[in-house]
Write a protein that holds these residues in place. Structure first.
Motif, mmCIF file in Angstrom:
data_model
loop_
_atom_site.group_PDB
_atom_site.id
_atom_site.type_symbol
_atom_site.label_atom_id
_atom_site.label_comp_id
_atom_site.label_asym_id
_atom_site.label_seq_id
_atom_site.Cartn_x
_atom_site.Cartn_y
_atom_site.Cartn_z
ATOM 1 N N PHE A 124 -59.589 34.946 18.366
ATOM 2 C CA PHE A 124 -60.899 35.552 18.589
ATOM 3 C C PHE A 124 -60.837 36.548 19.741
ATOM 4 N N SER A 148 -63.230 39.477 13.973
ATOM 5 C CA SER A 148 -63.732 38.693 15.109
ATOM 6 C C SER A 148 -64.773 37.687 14.656
ATOM 7 N N TYR A 201 -64.564 33.822 15.090
ATOM 8 C CA TYR A 201 -65.664 33.153 15.789
ATOM 9 C C TYR A 201 -66.110 31.920 15.017
#
Length: 563
Positions: free
Chosen positions: A152, A134, A138
């Motif tokens: 994401f 993640s 990001y």
């Protein structure tokens, strides 16, 4: 070499080692078998049915198509690969050179925690893996469009559904995205279509387990916030099990000892360097790399806060500090924070060494070998419970086989004339498929012939010899319910949250048509969910104690329902 060690570990300690980890026998593996028996994710026959279980759902892919759970060692293989690749991507984002990127990734997976969780269905490794995946996506949202936001959302949605303590980790990164959008300086972060691309997969994937709980109980976080919570967690004051409550010099010594024991001195050193790296980044911000480290300060320290407030990290028996003294629980519950510390500490060390290497380039390879060799030696000398000699033998064999396979593929498939390339690839694919089929057939036969005998030796109880080929329905008053499913999941198992009273047990017997009841005997632990069950069962005329099969820590009762 890293691939060889991992493959050797999965083969020898995963496929060829019987399940014995406490949490795996308690709920990771039972989740999968309950779902298969119920043909639904809504089975409530497990004491912990309401827990989010995305990791176990991924593991079901290695169990559902087969007659047993003999391939469950592959459950966390995707997780370790995701963690490795995520650290490579994040290291590249920090501007590290290629060699150093892969070294950072190797260090992130070179630990006893990873080795233990790549041979079973534990779910702490997936938490760290999808957190850093993640974080990587990001970072990608800064200069990519909707696809980056979509990925994401997917990784964060998977993260939030792995286990309850993963929820705070899953909130950290979207919070940063909200801050970026409120500042209004990032075009991608204020785009409505990008936010839709994030929110839709995040909710559709992450909210499933909580939606299921809401439909069934009216509480998405059941049993948290309900009267049943004290039944699930009978510890007097759950906050007393956190590191924050026990924060003192003694516990910090135990934490550092846990890091050194389960991660090695390299992790301990990086953990010490990481705060200095962050402080230097906040004070300098001279280059893009240091600016990124400065931006990661909030998620890094947020992970530290999550570590401090994680329940059961210190103990599950009052006043013992048993989890902290053991060390493994501290290491696995805090895996995300420890790997984050490693990444930042390694970056600081690499930047410091780059000054020396710029003057003396010949030192680079030696430095890489020294840094990478230390955790390898640590793993080899630390995994005493994993049959070191056989593990090294298998790993070395795989290490020697890999180049042979590569050269053979190049010689067979890539060699002219290329018009036969498709036929050659098909031949190689068929050979691999046949080899896999033979291996699976061997594991299947071994599993069905030896699993009951393993649990007989594991528990030192004859209770497992009572089960025959008939489809028994079993009520289990014990923390570990998995041994009672049978190698083919042929026995229906019900495990209540705890032993309430004899009337409650009778209701379960009637409702589920139970013909066998198994209860654990007296335990020395202060907190025990099934204490006194066997005493009340002994006193009730409907439960006939079977002395022939009651031994070890188990008592077996026949209810006569099938007669």
């Amino acid at each position: 070499m890293a691939i060889s060690l991992l493959a050797g570990n999965i083969l020898l300690n995963g496929f060829l080692r019987w399940p014995s980890d406490w949490d795996n026998l308690m709920y990771h593996l039972p989740f999968i078998d309950h779902w298969i028996q119920a043909e639904s994710l809504y089975s409530t026959h497990s004491a912990r049915w309401s827990m989010p279980a995305t990791s176990e759902l991924l593991g079901a892919w290695f169990a559902v198509p087969f007659s047993g759970d003999y391939l469950i060692a592959l459950n966390n293989l995707p997780a370790v690969l995701i963690l490795f690749c995520s650290i490579v991507v994040l290291s590249k984002r920090l501007g590290l050179r290629c060699k150093w990127q892969y070294l950072a990734a190797f260090l992130s997976v070179a630990s006893l925690v990873t080795m233990r969780q790549t041979i079973d269905a534990s779910n702490d490794l997936p938490v760290a893996s999808f957190f850093f995946a993640s974080l990587a996506y990001y970072e990608l949202t800064r200069f990519r469009g909707q696809m980056a936001f979509l990925l994401f959302g997917i990784t964060t949605g998977v993260l939030v559904g792995i286990k309850y303590y993963a929820i705070p980790y899953a909130i950290i990164l979207p919070s940063l995205l909200v801050v970026r959008s409120l500042r209004g300086v990032d075009r991608n972060a204020v785009s409505a279509s990008n936010w839709i691309g994030f929110v839709v997969p995040f909710i559709s994937i992450g909210a499933f387990w909580f939606g299921r709980n809401f439909v069934m109980t009216g509480n998405p976080f059941y049993p948290i916030g309900s009267s049943d919570f004290t039944d699930r967690v009978p510890y007097p004051g759950i906050h007393r099990t956190t590191l924050l409550y026990h924060l003192n010099w003694q516990t910090m010594d135990l934490v550092l000892a846990a890091i050194a024991k389960h991660f090695g001195l390299a992790m301990l050193f990086a953990f010490g360097v990481a705060p200095s790296t962050v402080l230097f980044a906040l004070s300098s911000r001279r280059t893009r790399s240091w600016n990124i480290v400065a931006e990661w300060t909030l998620p890094y320290f947020s992970c530290g806060v999550v570590l401090l407030i994680t329940p059961m990290l210190v103990e599950d028996q009052p006043g013992t500090l048993n989890h902290l003294r053991w060390g493994y629980t501290t290491a696995r519950y805090g895996l995300t924070f420890w790997v984050f510390s490693l990444l930042l500490g390694f970056f600081g060390i690499a930047k410091g060494l780059s000054i020396v290497i710029a003057r003396y380039p010949v030192l680079e390879n030696g430095t890489l070998l020294l840094i990478g060799g230390a955790p390898t030696v640590y793993l080899i000398t630390s995994i005493s419970q994993f049959r070191i000699a056989q593990w090294l033998g298998v790993s070395i064999a795989i290490f020697l086989i890999i180049p042979v396979v590569q050269l053979s593929y190049m010689g067979i498939v890539c060699r002219p004339p290329y018009r036969y390339a498709l036929l050659k690839r098909a031949t190689v694919a068929v050979a691999l498929a046949v080899s896999a089929a033979i291996g699976i057939a061997y594991l299947e036969r071994r599993w069905h012939e030896g699993l009951a005998e393993h649990f007989y030796r594991y528990s030192r109880s004859a209770v497992f010899t009572r089960f025959d080929k008939n489809p028994h329905r079993v009520l289990v008053f014990d923390e570990r319910s998995y041994p009672f499913f049978g190698s083919r999941r042929q026995y229906f198992v019900t495990q209540p949250m705890l032993f309430y009273n004899i009337d409650h047990a009778m209701n379960i017997v009637t409702r589920d048509k139970i013909d066998i009841v198994v209860a654990q005997m007296e335990t020395k632990q202060e907190i025990a969910r099934y204490r006194n069950a066997y005493e009340e069962l002994d006193a009730h005329p409907s439960f006939r104690r079977n002395e022939d099969f009651s031994s070890g820590n188990y008592v077996l009762y026949d209810t006569g329902v099938r007669e």
